[in-house]
Design a protein around this motif. Structure first.
Motif, short mmCIF file in Angstrom:
data_model
loop_
_atom_site.label_atom_id
_atom_site.label_comp_id
_atom_site.label_asym_id
_atom_site.label_seq_id
_atom_site.Cartn_x
_atom_site.Cartn_y
_atom_site.Cartn_z
N LEU A 49 3.19 7.70 1.19
CA LEU A 49 1.83 7.98 1.66
C LEU A 49 0.92 8.49 0.55
N ARG A 50 1.40 8.41 -0.69
CA ARG A 50 0.62 8.94 -1.82
C ARG A 50 -0.78 8.32 -1.88
N TYR B 26 -2.80 0.93 -4.84
CA TYR B 26 -3.93 1.74 -4.36
C TYR B 26 -5.00 0.84 -3.73
N SER B 27 -5.25 -0.29 -4.38
CA SER B 27 -6.22 -1.24 -3.84
C SER B 27 -5.78 -1.71 -2.44
N SER B 28 -4.48 -1.90 -2.28
CA SER B 28 -3.97 -2.33 -0.96
C SER B 28 -4.24 -1.27 0.10
N SER B 29 -4.10 0.02 -0.29
CA SER B 29 -4.34 1.07 0.71
C SER B 29 -5.82 1.08 1.12
N VAL B 30 -6.70 0.83 0.14
CA VAL B 30 -8.14 0.74 0.47
C VAL B 30 -8.38 -0.41 1.44
N SER C 156 0.83 -1.22 0.00
CA SER C 156 0.00 0.00 0.00
C SER C 156 0.86 1.26 0.00
N LEU C 157 2.13 1.12 0.28
CA LEU C 157 3.03 2.28 0.29
C LEU C 157 3.71 2.50 -1.07
N THR C 158 3.30 1.72 -2.05
CA THR C 158 3.91 1.82 -3.39
C THR C 158 2.82 2.13 -4.43
N PRO C 159 3.24 2.60 -5.61
CA PRO C 159 2.24 2.79 -6.69
C PRO C 159 2.12 1.52 -7.55
N PHE C 160 2.26 0.36 -6.94
CA PHE C 160 2.37 -0.93 -7.64
C PHE C 160 1.24 -1.15 -8.65
N GLN C 161 1.65 -1.34 -9.90
CA GLN C 161 0.73 -1.72 -10.97
C GLN C 161 1.35 -2.91 -11.70
#
Lengths: 458, 299
Positions: free
Chosen positions: B60-61, B269-273, B41-46
């Motif tokens: 934290l983006r 982003y999904s991980s941060s959700v 969740s701390l990365t912009p992983f795609q």
């Protein structure tokens, strides 16, 4: 004791192997007698190779699996084909390809992901195989694949990264021509006529005017394009969303009115199967979708409308006539361990001979080989009630390759995000949560925000 | 150190030694994926962007983007409505059913077993059953309504009813849980209390409010809390019945996280959700533990 057991086991294995080999030889002989097999790997250079491939579940592969033992007997290879549900496969393939893995020797190049994979350099250039006469005999004819179906599998320089195994051409199915004829209605050729026919038929004999299903980002774009709009401004080069153009708003209103007024209750949550059943049983008169889903109204044993059905081109919009088309392809991951062996499999699976057998023995008509679709045998099998379904299929499938590639919007990597936003906006309009203009303005903002969040520079 | 102290220390060491394998296994199957989730969740992983999984340049983006994401905010609100209404119905109806079936009879025993069926069915089967019930042209519910000349809207594609339709299906599936819990609590109430109250002239309503309810309140709270935690797993119903629609009316947080990961490939982003959702669930769980301890202390 151990020795005896071991010997017993070995004997059992030998018998089984003998039977398998016998069955494979018999199958291959019978197959070869009835249908000529593609010329491949006479010297069996790939004997002993286990070829690993993956795709999503599809009737094509289920049918192909019947023939794989023949391929194995001919080449000495073993094919390990892994089939998963569509979203599961796409996720798995995305992960495998982007991480540079070598778990698969061949993969399905999913239509909606093709541009993404090709642009990111995740697939092997197949021109290297087709350009080498030692690897690809002239009779395999790469140019025989329908041009429109091949467009998604090329990069900007024209190199090929996949060959199509299935084509979906959007056509219109009419289940109750008898009702239409009674009312003096003709097959609609324009959006305006479509609305008139739906209005005239809806409610007659318990039949709804039309039916659709919940994949709005497949059903809706031909209307948006028909009115002169598009999903992106000018894909694939300019991918700024164009969801709130006047044409898109007009299309959303038009399509939402069709579904609100002339479709069965609950159509917004209909699956493809539900919609297809409504057509097959004659509960709905019109369904505009891929030929693979529509033509069964004429050919399936389950159809109750065989005698009263027609399959034709979808109506044209006031500005453009762009019925949707798509295809699925087979490709080789860039880091595959057995690239040449994988090419042998692709060559075999997509050979004219196997394509023809699928048509003849299983009625699977969504193949992409022009020579097969134009053959007399295909025509005979796919001409129903005087309608040449093959010609219609070929015509629609080939359209994106003639002039403007209007299906480009669907192959850019940003489409899933924007398509989902479009789905939501359409549902808001169809359920009267928002007027079309407000919904599409919000969708435009949301699409841009989502694309930027995903790292797209706009 | 005293002999007792030594024994205690040895016992603690033994307990720690005995528990260690379970804790290690638990950490590996639950802890490690959770840690990986937080890290992702701390990365912009795609998936189609190799290297993005190790890009911690702006950790934290994703979390900064969340409050400005209307679909995420909406999904939390939808989840809250679904959880609150669903749990309320399940607790109230479960209690009612348990009170009705709290008696000794063969018929009632059979009925109890019958009521357990929804809970033991696989969630996807439950979703398919309700899909059939909610589909107007094949549904027995709509057929019956037609016979009675009642015009029913399509429940799952109506803005006003779609969430209610999911709440009804969720209640049907999980009602047996609260029913079983309350029934078990009812069976622990000594008969003497209600018999004495009857002798003193109390009516059934008074017996319920002054004797039964105080006894079963802790169970109602606990089962309600368990269901509240579990209600974030209504995914199969949302997936099959409405697909989050119409619009975003039934799009709950875990369904949105699923779309982000599976359809849009935005794993980071999904991980941060998911992490935010996890924190909310953990908060509720801590609330349950705190309430339990407080009650024990009061007793």
């Amino acid at each position: 004791m151990t020795k005896k057991n071991s010997g017993h086991k070995s004997a059992a294995v030998s018998r089984r192997k003998l039977l398998q080999a016998g069955a494979a030889t018999l199958g291959a002989t019978l197959g070869a007698t009835a249908f000529p097999m593609p010329v491949i790997a006479q010297a069996k250079p790939f004997a002993g190779v286990t070829l690993r491939g993956a795709s999503f579940q599809h009737r094509f592969f289920t049918l192909l699996q019947n023939y794989i033992p023949e391929f194995e007997a001919q080449t000495g290879m073993k094919v390990d084909l892994q089939l998963s549900a569509f979203p599961v496969y796409n996720q798995q393939a995305n992960l495998e390809l982007s991480s540079g893995g070598s778990a698969f020797d061949f993969v399905n190049v999913t239509f909606i992901l093709a541009a993404r994979w090709v642009a990111a350099g995740l697939l092997a250039n197949l021109d290297e195989f087709t350009g080498d006469p030692n690897l690809t005999p002239a009779e395999w004819k790469p140019k025989d694949f329908v041009e429109g179906a091949q467009v998604p599998y090329r990069d900007t320089k024209g190199a090929t990264y996949g060959y199509s195994w299935e084509g979906g051409a959007m056509v219109m199915g009419l289940s109750r021509m008898d009702l239409m004829e009674k009312k003096g209605l003709k097959i609609p050729k324009t959006f305006a006529e479509l609305q008139e026919v739906c209005a005239a038929i809806n409610g007659t004999d318990g039949v709804t005017g039309l039916v659709s299903f919940q994949l709005h980002h497949w059903c809706l774009p031909p209307y948006i394009q028909g009115f002169g709009g598009n999903i992106f401004r000018n894909p694939p080069t300019d991918i700024m969303p164009a969801l709130n153009s006047p044409e898109a708003i007009q299309a959303i209103e038009f399509y939402a009115n069709l579904l609100k007024n002339y479709a069965p209750k609950g159509v917004l949550t209909y699956t493809e199967d539900q919609a297809r059943q409504a057509l097959l049983t004659g509960r709905s008169n019109i369904f505009i979708h891929s030929s693979a889903w529509i033509t069964p109204i004429l050919m399936s044993g389950d159809s109750k409308v065989k005698d009263t059905a027609r399959v034709v081109r979808m109506p044209a919009g006031p500005v453009r006539d762009f019925p949707a088309a798509n295809s699925q392809g087979l490709g080789i991951p860039k880091n595959a361990k057995n690239k040449k062996a994988a090419w042998e499999f692709i060559k075999w699976a997509l050979s004219p001979e196997i394509s023809m057998r699928l048509v003849k023995e299983h009625g699977h008509s969504s193949v992409c080989r022009r020579s097969v679709i134009e053959s007399e045998e295909y025509r005979k099998l796919n001409t129903v009630n005087g309608q040449d379904l093959g010609a219609l299929y070929l015509e629609v499938l080939g359209l994106p390759a003639k002039g403007e590639n209007y299906m480009a919007y669907r192959t850019v990597k940003e489409f899933p995000i924007v398509g989902d936003v479009l789905n939501k906006a359409f549902e808001q309009v169809a359920t009267r949560q928002l007027p079309a203009q407000a919904a599409m303005n919000a969708a435009q903002e949301q699409a841009i925000a989502n694309m930027r969040r995903a790292g797209t520079a706009l | 150190m005293s002999g007792k102290g030594l024994v205690d220390a040895e016992r603690r060491r033994f307990n720690a030694f005995a528990l260690a394998p379970s804790l290690i296994v638990l950490f590996m199957i639950a802890g490690l994926p959770a840690i990986y989730l937080v890290v992702t969740s701390l990365t912009p992983f795609q998936l189609v962007n190799p290297g993005s999984s190790t890009d911690f340049s702006s950790p934290l983006r994703n979390y900064r983007l969340l409050p400005d994401d209307p679909r995420f905010v909406n999904s939390l609100w939808v989840q809250a409505k679904l959880s609150f209404c669903g749990v309320l119905f399940q607790v109230l109806l479960g209690m009612l059913l348990a009170l009705l079936l709290h008696t000794q009879s063969r018929v009632v025993e059979f009925a109890r077993t019958f009521f357990l069926i929804p809970m033991v069915l696989p969630p996807i089967v439950v979703a398919i059953i309700w899909k059939l019930i909610y589909t107007p042209d094949i549904s027995p519910l709509y057929y019956a309504a037609g016979l009675l000349n009642i015009a029913m809207p399509s429940l799952t594609s109506s803005v006003d009813f779609a969430l209610t339709a999911i709440i009804i299906a969720d209640t049907w599936e999980w009602l047996p849980f609260t029913f079983l819990m309350v029934l078990a609590a009812l069976q622990t109430i000594p008969d003497e209390f209600s018999e004495a109250a009857l002798v003193d002239g109390a009516n059934r309503l008074q017996i319920f409010f002054y004797i039964t309810l105080p006894f079963i309140t802790p169970i109602l709270v606990i089962s309600g809390m368990f269901r509240l935690i579990d209600s974030v797993k209504a995914f199969p119903l949302v997936f099959l019945l409405t697909g989050g629609g119409p619009g975003s009316v039934t799009e709950v947080t875990n369904y949105y996280a699923y779309l982000l990961a599976f359809d849009f490939n935005e794993i980071g982003y999904s991980s941060s959700v998911t992490v935010v959702m996890l924190l909310l669930v953990v908060s509720v769980s801590l609330g349950v533990v705190w309430m339990g301890r407080r009650r024990e202390a009061m007793a």
